[in-house]
Every structure is written in C-alpha cells, then in structure tokens.
Scaffold this motif. Sequence first.
Motif: not given
Length: 309
Positions: A85-88, A111-117, A144-147
């Motif tokens: 949660c961004f606000q938290e 929680y949600y898979p993200l694109t690099q954008n 589970n994501m790499s930058i």
Amino acid sequence: MKNIKKYSGVVVPMVTPLRDDSSIDLDAVSVLVNHLIDGGCHPFVLGTTGESSSVSFESKVALVKKTVKTAKGKATIYAGISGNCFQESLDQAKVFTDLGVDVLVAHVPYYYPLTQNHILNYFNQLASAVSLPLIVYNMPMTTNMSIDLDIVEELSKHPNIFGYKESERGEERMEKAISLWKDREDFSYLLGWAAKSYEAMLLGADGLVPSTGNLTPQLYSTIYKKVLAGDNQAAQKAQQKSDAISKVYQENQILCNSIPILKFLLSNYNLCSKNVAMPMIAVSGTDENIALEKINNCGNDLKSLNSIE
C-alpha cells in the motif's frame, strides 16, 4: 584511494528482536545495535532479515524509536518502508522521519506483477513524496520481480534517490551496475550478496549489506576497510571466514528457515532471543544442535568469530 560517499560502508540488515509474546524486545534492540556499531557497521531495520512484512506498525515504531535512541550520532540509520500500500509506506516514512532515522529503503510492491514502467513510476512517486533520502532495493527472492539496471539508471537521476541496494545474484549484473555508478558522487551501490563482498569492493562498490553481519559485523568491516587500504590478503581471509559462517544458517535453506537459524545463533551469544514472527517457526531440538556444532567449527565465541587471526 576510493572516494567515500555519504551512503557507504557496511549496512547490516538487522534482525528484529522479539519477546515470547511477539512484542519488540527493546533491551535486545539496544544490545544488537551496539554490537553492530562496535563492529563498525550501520543498522538497517525492517528489511527482509528483519521480518518487516510480519511486524505490526506499532512494533515497527517501537523498534525504530529504540534503534534511533541507541544509534543516533554513532551510525547512519536505515529504515525499510516497503509494502503493498503506497499510502502506508508514506505513513511509515513520515513517522520514521520524525523519529530520527537517516535514510529510507524500499523494494517494489510485490502483490501485483509489475512492468518496468510501473516500477519506474512507483519509485519516482515514492521518492518525490518522502522527505528523507531514498535507497532503491532490488530483492527478487521475495518480490519475484527484478528491476532492470536501465530503470535504476533512470531512477538515479531523481534528486531524492541516493542509492541502490542489490540482492539479485549474477556476477555480470553486479559488474555492470558497479561500473555504472562507482564514479558517481551522488549515487551509491550497496551489495546484499554477502558471498561477493570482497569481489564487489575490488570492483568499486560503495558498501555491503550482509545478513551475517548481525553475528559478525567486524568481519565485514574488515573486508570493507582492508580492500580500501589495499590489504587484499586480509580482506580475502575475512571473506573466507564469513562464507563459512554464512553457510551455517543459509546452506540448503529457504529464507523462512535461514532467518530462524540466524536468530538462534544470535541467541546463543546473548544478542537477542530466537523468537520469530509468524509464519516463521523458531528453531528447536536437533536443528539447534546441528547449528551449534557447525558454528563451533568457526569459532568458540563472538570475538573469535569476528577475528581473522
């Protein structure tokens, strides 16, 4: 001589000392923070090793408050604000800033898979919304994501992003990242791959973030300082010993097992209890005996564990 940046040195991702009722053991926080500082390191609270995703907000505040009281003026205090949660995350940043930490650290929401954008936008928004310097933290083992390094390079241009903490494995990636930022006075590269500490320092890394530093902060300070001083032989000896100690709790273990073993080892030297937060399970019985037998092969007490003599 390498130019020493503001955010550099050995930054230990500190475990979170807990009582039997899962509240923060404030006395143990002071003991552990002083142990890290005496070993020449800076505390990083509420990271992965600190079980940050399992600790309540109330407990986080208590932990940060005690860490600041113990360490302020003696070390740079890093505090994690990662979350879904961004606000938290912003709320935590505000409270931790008011309490007196020096730097904020965050990995991607997981929680949600993200694109690099998405990742680029997230960190740009976060860095613009907090008042303290921000360190971007790459931790694919848990997110589970790499930058992508190209995205980190873009983020490095943000006026409030001062560094990058790397926990992703890969020598080619490490070498590329260090080469990108080793000559940047305004952006630091901190490696969270303890087994490559010596190699990273030789390449020009600015700092190290080893979980084993909870037990042996002085060993990693030795790696850091001896490479800078040109004493590679001593640095290599410290690396070899730290590798052997790390294997005691990390070899063939998933994270939910390695952290409880690490906490048990810390409890053996009266640095904190072996209590962990759910869903982790504290070490007991046979596993305790195995860990003790292995650690005793590395040294009989904290002084010998931290020494290369």
